[in-house]
Design a protein around this motif. Structure first.
Motif, short mmCIF file in Angstrom:
data_model
loop_
_atom_site.label_atom_id
_atom_site.label_comp_id
_atom_site.label_asym_id
_atom_site.label_seq_id
_atom_site.Cartn_x
_atom_site.Cartn_y
_atom_site.Cartn_z
N LYS A 13 -56.40 3.12 -4.69
CA LYS A 13 -55.26 3.53 -5.72
C LYS A 13 -55.51 4.82 -6.21
O LYS A 13 -54.55 5.49 -6.44
CB LYS A 13 -55.45 2.29 -6.85
N ILE A 14 -56.98 5.27 -6.41
CA ILE A 14 -57.00 6.49 -6.72
C ILE A 14 -56.56 7.55 -6.01
O ILE A 14 -55.92 8.74 -6.15
CB ILE A 14 -58.55 6.44 -6.91
N LEU A 15 -56.82 7.50 -4.57
CA LEU A 15 -56.60 8.38 -3.50
C LEU A 15 -54.90 8.31 -3.44
O LEU A 15 -54.33 9.77 -3.11
CB LEU A 15 -57.21 8.12 -1.84
N ARG A 71 -67.10 16.50 -10.53
CA ARG A 71 -65.70 16.06 -10.81
C ARG A 71 -65.14 15.26 -9.68
O ARG A 71 -64.02 15.38 -9.28
CB ARG A 71 -64.81 17.10 -11.01
N LYS A 72 -65.93 14.20 -9.54
CA LYS A 72 -65.41 13.26 -8.59
C LYS A 72 -65.21 11.75 -9.25
O LYS A 72 -66.03 11.30 -9.97
CB LYS A 72 -66.54 12.92 -7.34
N PRO A 73 -64.02 10.95 -9.02
CA PRO A 73 -64.03 9.80 -9.48
C PRO A 73 -65.16 8.67 -8.91
O PRO A 73 -65.49 8.89 -7.67
CB PRO A 73 -62.57 9.18 -9.36
N LEU A 74 -65.52 7.90 -9.67
CA LEU A 74 -66.67 7.03 -9.18
C LEU A 74 -66.23 5.51 -9.30
O LEU A 74 -66.04 5.06 -10.33
CB LEU A 74 -68.19 7.22 -9.95
N VAL A 75 -66.26 4.72 -8.17
CA VAL A 75 -65.97 3.22 -8.08
C VAL A 75 -67.36 2.73 -8.01
O VAL A 75 -67.88 2.66 -6.91
CB VAL A 75 -65.12 3.12 -7.03
N GLU A 99 -58.40 12.01 -14.91
CA GLU A 99 -56.95 11.57 -15.41
C GLU A 99 -56.64 10.82 -16.60
O GLU A 99 -55.75 10.97 -17.52
CB GLU A 99 -55.96 11.29 -14.28
N LYS A 100 -57.47 10.01 -16.80
CA LYS A 100 -57.50 9.08 -17.95
C LYS A 100 -58.74 9.60 -18.92
O LYS A 100 -58.66 9.02 -20.18
CB LYS A 100 -57.74 7.76 -17.69
N ASN A 101 -59.30 10.75 -18.69
CA ASN A 101 -60.39 11.01 -19.84
C ASN A 101 -61.32 10.06 -19.85
O ASN A 101 -62.00 9.58 -20.82
CB ASN A 101 -59.87 11.60 -21.10
N GLY A 102 -61.70 9.24 -18.81
CA GLY A 102 -62.53 7.90 -18.95
C GLY A 102 -63.91 8.18 -18.74
O GLY A 102 -64.57 9.45 -18.43
#
Length: 406
Positions: A219-221, A152-156, A174-177
């Protein structure tokens, strides 16, 4: 004396260091405090990871992780700006740590000098708040994507090639991306995917995309701005154009983030025969009797007709004397080139030995197959036409070290 009130945990040194960030109206003290307690992991300390590491090291993070299994080479320096001539030969993670620590000595920097696998990636990824994929390998992208979804980590994620690049954020909950597999469920065959090692890259393109990766991570952090989720930025440095396209939403059928996922506990191992690192893959498309080593060619007494199938810009770096230049595009896609057929037929019939050479010994194997398709009626063509195993790189390594290696 009038006392002042401090509504934050930033030290005077931190306020001075990050003052230009603190006075941005959209950013401010609260965002800086979030950075102070946040962590990021950069996977790949190369062209993309270098600028990303420099900017993340200098922004006020608490912890930065660096993953790479390679050493610094002189050929890296035109684009991998976290390294320099004094660190050539050292591991990339140690070189990057040295530079980043000189920017911010208070930053905790973790280094992982290893090749990521489906067995070790979860233990690393779960420790960080945001992950940056700065690699140059499709199979590794699936590995990183799957681990980020499971943790469950965002990936840039960014990629670059020649003058072009693209950037997006996968798995932004957060955006169900969408994740990477939502758009590309299965990995393509390795031979269909070009990398910057194959076709080249202009250094500032890496700098642009890597810097933008750092920006998205910040921006994410800090929860500042509109995250590049459900969208992809396309950059063309040659025309200097930037455009954003919309991506499809998260897919319920996705194998890792869908309604009934099949990838549950850890990422699967790479498909058999696929490379899971950034080094060029070696193809084996021909039988051993259709191939010739550099040593065999150097010792051969037969009159050889050498066909060089590299593009012209590589031919201009160096080539065998009196070789015949036949670019792969002309060989593969000009079915009605009768002049070419006649020229090849004359030389193949006249010479005892035909040797096809390319940069690494991959395209030359395709060329051997294609020649046999174009001229199947030539006597003994199967015995005559061979490719040079390892190409010019093998010639440099095994025979002549003065031959330019690129």
């Amino acid at each position: 004396m009038t006392n002042y009130v401090r509504n934050h945990s930033l030290s005077n040194d931190e306020i001075q260091r990050y003052s230009r960030q603190l006075i941005i109206s959209e950013f401010g003290v609260n965002a800086q405090e979030r950075l102070k307690s946040s962590s990021a992991l950069i996977i790949g300390c190369g062209g993309l990871g270098s600028p990303a590491a420099l900017y993340l090291a200098s922004c006020g993070l608490s912890r930065l992780g660096l993953v790479d299994h390679d050493n610094v080479d002189k050929s890296n320096l035109h684009r991998q700006i976290v390294h320099n001539e004094t660190t050539v030969g050292r591991t990339k993670v140690d070189s990057a740590r040295l530079t980043c620590s000189q920017i911010n000595s208070s930053l905790q920097i973790d280094t992982y000098n290893l090749l990521l696998t489906h067995e070790n990636i979860m233990d690393i990824v779960k420790q960080y708040d945001v992950i940056l994929d700065c690699t140059d390998n499709v199979i590794t992208r699936y590995l990183i994507n799957d681990a980020c979804v499971l943790c469950r980590k965002p990936l840039v994620s960014a990629s670059v090639i020649r003058f072009e690049g693209q950037l997006t954020v996968w798995n932004y909950i957060e955006k169900n991306g969408p994740c990477y597999r939502c758009l590309y469920p299965q990995a393509p065959p390795a031979e269909t995917v070009s990398t910057c090692s194959d076709v080249g890259i202009l250094g500032p393109v890496c700098g642009t995309l890597g810097s933008l990766q750092a920006l998205e991570a910040i921006k994410i952090l800090t929860k500042v701005g509109d995250i590049l989720s459900n969208r992809m930025l396309l950059v063309d440095g040659l025309s200097m154009s930037f455009r954003t396209i919309k991506l499809r939403n998260r897919q319920s059928t996705c194998a890792v983030c869908g309604t009934n996922p099949t990838i549950i506990d850890q990422p699967p191992p790479p498909p058999l025969g696929q490379c899971s690192n950034d080094q060029p893959c070696r193809r084996n498309l021909l039988n051993s009797n259709e191939r010739m080593t550099a040593d065999d060619l150097a010792k051969s007494t037969a009159a050889s007709f050498i066909i060089d199938v590299r593009p012209e810009q590589e031919l201009n770096i160096a080539h065998f004397e009196n070789s015949f230049h036949l670019p792969m595009d002309r060989l593969l896609y000009n079915n009605n080139d009768e002049q070419l057929r006649n020229e090849l037929r004359t030389n193949i019939e006249k010479h005892q030995q035909i040797v096809i050479v390319c940069r690494r010994g991959n395209d030359s194997q395709l060329a051997v197959k294609r020649l046999k398709e174009l001229l199947p009626d030539i006597d003994n063509i199967d015995e005559k036409v061979k490719d040079l195993v390892g190409g010019f790189q093998a010639w440099h390594t095994d025979i002549d070290s003065t031959f330019p290696l690129y």
